[in-house]
Write an enzyme that holds these catalytic residues in place. Structure first.
Site, PDB file in Angstrom:
ATOM      1  N   PRO A  90     -52.245   0.773 -11.255  1.00  0.00           N
ATOM      2  CA  PRO A  90     -52.534  -0.090 -10.102  1.00  0.00           C
ATOM      3  C   PRO A  90     -52.329  -1.570 -10.400  1.00  0.00           C
ATOM      4  O   PRO A  90     -52.225  -2.381  -9.483  1.00  0.00           O
ATOM      5  CB  PRO A  90     -54.011   0.207  -9.794  1.00  0.00           C
ATOM      6  CG  PRO A  90     -54.286   1.524 -10.423  1.00  0.00           C
ATOM      7  CD  PRO A  90     -53.409   1.598 -11.625  1.00  0.00           C
ATOM      8  N   GLU A 117     -59.573   6.391 -16.929  1.00  0.00           N
ATOM      9  CA  GLU A 117     -59.597   4.935 -16.785  1.00  0.00           C
ATOM     10  C   GLU A 117     -58.294   4.288 -17.240  1.00  0.00           C
ATOM     11  O   GLU A 117     -58.216   3.071 -17.384  1.00  0.00           O
ATOM     12  CB  GLU A 117     -60.768   4.350 -17.591  1.00  0.00           C
ATOM     13  CG  GLU A 117     -62.137   4.734 -17.056  1.00  0.00           C
ATOM     14  CD  GLU A 117     -62.363   4.244 -15.639  1.00  0.00           C
ATOM     15  OE1 GLU A 117     -62.104   3.053 -15.374  1.00  0.00           O
ATOM     16  OE2 GLU A 117     -62.788   5.050 -14.791  1.00  0.00           O
ATOM     17  N   ARG A 155     -32.768  10.102  -3.997  1.00  0.00           N
ATOM     18  CA  ARG A 155     -31.959  10.084  -2.774  1.00  0.00           C
ATOM     19  C   ARG A 155     -30.895   8.989  -2.798  1.00  0.00           C
ATOM     20  O   ARG A 155     -30.001   8.967  -1.951  1.00  0.00           O
ATOM     21  CB  ARG A 155     -32.857   9.940  -1.545  1.00  0.00           C
ATOM     22  CG  ARG A 155     -33.588   8.631  -1.442  1.00  0.00           C
ATOM     23  CD  ARG A 155     -34.684   8.683  -0.376  1.00  0.00           C
ATOM     24  NE  ARG A 155     -34.199   9.203   0.885  1.00  0.00           N
ATOM     25  CZ  ARG A 155     -33.583   8.473   1.807  1.00  0.00           C
ATOM     26  NH1 ARG A 155     -33.349   7.190   1.571  1.00  0.00           N
ATOM     27  NH2 ARG A 155     -33.181   9.007   2.939  1.00  0.00           N
ATOM     28  N   ASP A 170     -31.434   2.889   6.173  1.00  0.00           N
ATOM     29  CA  ASP A 170     -32.872   3.152   6.204  1.00  0.00           C
ATOM     30  C   ASP A 170     -33.682   1.860   6.166  1.00  0.00           C
ATOM     31  O   ASP A 170     -33.208   0.826   5.677  1.00  0.00           O
ATOM     32  CB  ASP A 170     -33.285   4.009   5.000  1.00  0.00           C
ATOM     33  CG  ASP A 170     -32.935   5.472   5.179  1.00  0.00           C
ATOM     34  OD1 ASP A 170     -32.722   5.886   6.329  1.00  0.00           O
ATOM     35  OD2 ASP A 170     -32.868   6.189   4.166  1.00  0.00           O
TER      36      ASP A 170
END
Length: 227
Positions: A90, A117, A155, A170
């Site tokens: 994160p 953690e 992709r 896209d």
């Protein structure tokens, strides 16, 4: 292109790797995906622990530096082509479409999936990976984040999509950094909602203009930060 996934739960990927375009890309050898169980590199071969309590106290457990570094070094040694090492956290740089496009021109990626953690800080200090986050939220582990990155990158590999123009137009893509215009298919009308007349006109110039206008309008309404 080759992906190497370092994880405590390699079986989580079983169904994912056999479905849809990704499964077909693997069958056609357009991409290779290898899973490596971190426990195989645990110093204690009996119980194979790879986590321990953090020094200084605090909740949870940390993934140890020794098995992680040994695993990545072993994976790197499997090919003469050096791999980019990506640590999923994160605290990393936010993953986006330009980053996916950058990853797609690499020959190899190692994806480090954390748990608990996270990793001992020395994993980052020694391996110097690129730290990547898939958003401002916390998952139970890096496996879902790894799937997301693989899906976005695969992709972009030539031959994976039936129409190469698809990944150019896209949303967020190199041909359109804004949001994609709305699209319609049959039937022409459903419960009072009709397909815009311009899309049925056959006038390619008018259709292109309408799509450009809709792209600008939708982006302004939903993601004005992209303008």
């Amino acid at each position: 292109m080759r992906f190497d996934i370092v994880t405590l739960f390699p079986d989580l990927f079983d169904g994912y790797l056999t479905q849809g375009l990704l499964g077909k890309a693997i069958e056609r050898n357009l991409t290779q995906i290898h899973r490596h169980n971190l426990r195989d590199f645990a110093p204690d071969t009996t119980h194979r622990p790879v986590d321990d309590k953090p020094f200084g106290g605090g909740p949870g457990m940390l993934i140890q530096v020794e098995p992680t570094v040994k695993c990545v070094e072993a994976v790197q040694a499997q090919s003469t082509t050096p791999a980019r090492t990506i640590l999923l956290t994160p605290q990393g740089k936010r993953f986006n479409q330009p980053m996916a496009e950058d990853f797609a021109v690499s020959e190899r990626l190692i994806l480090l999936c954390g748990r608990y953690e996270g990793f001992d800080q020395r994993v980052t200090d020694i391996l110097e990976p690129e730290e990547v986050s898939v958003g401002d939220f916390v998952l139970n582990g890096g496996e879902v984040a790894a799937m997301l990155i693989i899906d976005a990158v695969v992709r972009l590999i030539p031959g994976v999509l039936g129409d190469e123009q698809s990944n150019i137009d896209d949303s967020f893509s190199r041909g359109n950094r804004l949001l994609e215009f709305p699209q319609y298919t049959r039937p022409r009308e459903f419960r009072g909602h009709s397909v815009p007349d311009v899309l049925l006109s056959g006038d390619h110039g008018a259709i292109a203009k309408w799509r450009e206008e809709q792209t600008q309008l939708r982006t302004n309404e939903r993601r004005s930060d992209l303008l």
